[in-house]
Design a protein around this motif. Structure first.
Motif, PDB file in Angstrom:
ATOM      1  N   ALA A   1       0.821  -1.206   0.000  1.00 14.28           N
ATOM      2  CA  ALA A   1       0.000   0.000   0.000  1.00 14.28           C
ATOM      3  C   ALA A   1       0.858   1.259   0.000  1.00 14.28           C
ATOM      4  N   ARG A   2       1.873   1.283   0.842  1.00 20.65           N
ATOM      5  CA  ARG A   2       2.731   2.471   0.942  1.00 20.65           C
ATOM      6  C   ARG A   2       3.597   2.625  -0.305  1.00 20.65           C
ATOM      7  N   SER A   3       4.012   1.505  -0.887  1.00 23.97           N
ATOM      8  CA  SER A   3       4.801   1.568  -2.123  1.00 23.97           C
ATOM      9  C   SER A   3       3.964   2.093  -3.279  1.00 23.97           C
ATOM     10  N   ALA A   4       2.676   1.726  -3.316  1.00 24.83           N
ATOM     11  CA  ALA A   4       1.787   2.207  -4.383  1.00 24.83           C
ATOM     12  C   ALA A   4       1.666   3.728  -4.335  1.00 24.83           C
ATOM     13  N   LEU A   5       1.542   4.282  -3.137  1.00 30.43           N
ATOM     14  CA  LEU A   5       1.482   5.741  -3.006  1.00 30.43           C
ATOM     15  C   LEU A   5       2.773   6.389  -3.486  1.00 30.43           C
ATOM     16  N   ARG A   6       3.885   5.738  -3.214  1.00 28.03           N
ATOM     17  CA  ARG A   6       5.189   6.300  -3.603  1.00 28.03           C
ATOM     18  C   ARG A   6       5.421   6.249  -5.111  1.00 28.03           C
TER      19      ARG A   6
END
Length: 283
Positions: free
Chosen positions: A138-143
């Motif tokens: 999830a956090r990688s997708a935002l990045r």
């Protein structure tokens, strides 16, 4: 971690040790499954350097069962073999529409950040699962520029498996979390994912404890539009080729069968440890 640790201590005890590794670089899931912002690769390289400097020899880009067998190693003079092959197979839900383009496992998604493969991008991400891998996805997708990231979990928030600080950090960064919802099917057009149908559920707790039963709530179905779904719903070892080549025994849980005390497998002189023996664990 298990294979490198074994190599380190065996070498310190005076044994000649060689590592055979499937990926281009040593490091296993910490290198290929944990984002750089959480575990910098130069930290991994420093640890691995300490192993190799002892005189451990490494062969990379070769996979057991595909490029060589256990019997090959025995025929080439190795007295013992330690299997620490990890859990590299990401499980996928057997839902309608699972073949649509745009659906990936968490392991597949995270690996691409550390290889030459194309990184998966999109505008609207759905993450299924609530462990640390799900939070990493999830956090990688935002990045990588996702406009929205929605995490779905079919149990209640208190049953999320991720560390509390990982959940908090994900929400601070903009990940939206919905608990007590279950995916029903994937929707698409012309072979490409366009959405996911979900349904609200309630939990029925058993007096015996353990995970509660999930009960669908009628007439609560809805469709959420998305162009990427990442499923972080479990990992396993891919043992088919190894079992076929060397007749290695495995458990009904898909792990390598080994003695609890000695870790020796069904093949004399061959041992197993790490995630391929225990199932997935935290680093």
């Amino acid at each position: 971690p298990s294979g490198l640790s074994a190599a380190y201590y065996l070498r310190r005890l005076g044994h000649d040790v060689e590592i055979y590794e499937m990926m281009p670089k040593l490091g296993g899931m910490p290198r290929y499954g944990i984002p750089e912002y959480r575990l910098p690769e130069d930290h991994i390289d420093w640890d691995i350097g300490g192993v190799l400097e002892l005189g451990v020899k490494a062969h990379t880009g070769v996979a057991l069962g595909r490029d060589f067998t256990i019997q090959f190693l025995k025929n080439n003079g190795f007295d013992a073999v330690y299997l620490a092959i990890g859990n590299w197979h990401g499980r996928l839900l057997p839902l309608e529409g699972k073949e649509l383009k745009g659906i990936y496992s968490g392991i597949d998604y995270l690996r691409r950040f550390h290889t030459d493969e194309e990184v998966i991008t999109g505008k609207r991400f759905i993450i299924i699962g609530a462990g640390n891998v799900a939070m990493d996805c999830a956090r990688s997708a935002l990045r990588t520029g996702a406009e929205s990231v929605l995490l779905l979990f079919r149990f209640s928030r208190d049953l999320m498996e991720a560390n509390a600080h990982e959940i908090a950090d994900a929400e601070k960064e903009g990940v939206v979390m919905r608990c007590l919802v279950s995916p029903l099917r994937f929707l698409g057009e012309d072979g490409t994912l366009t959405g996911i149908e979900i349904q609200e559920v309630e939990l029925r707790h058993s007096p015996d404890g353990g995970f509660p039963d999930v009960i669908p709530i009628e007439e609560t179905e809805e469709v959420v539009e998305c162009d990427v779904v990442i499923q972080a719903v479990g990992q396993a070892s891919d043992l088919d080729d190894i079992v076929a080549a060397d007749d290695l025994a495995r458990t009904r849980y898909g792990t390598i069968e080994a003695d609890e005390d000695t870790l020796e497998t069904s093949i004399p002189g061959v041992f197993a440890g790490g995630d391929c023996y225990t199932g997935p664990r935290l680093l």
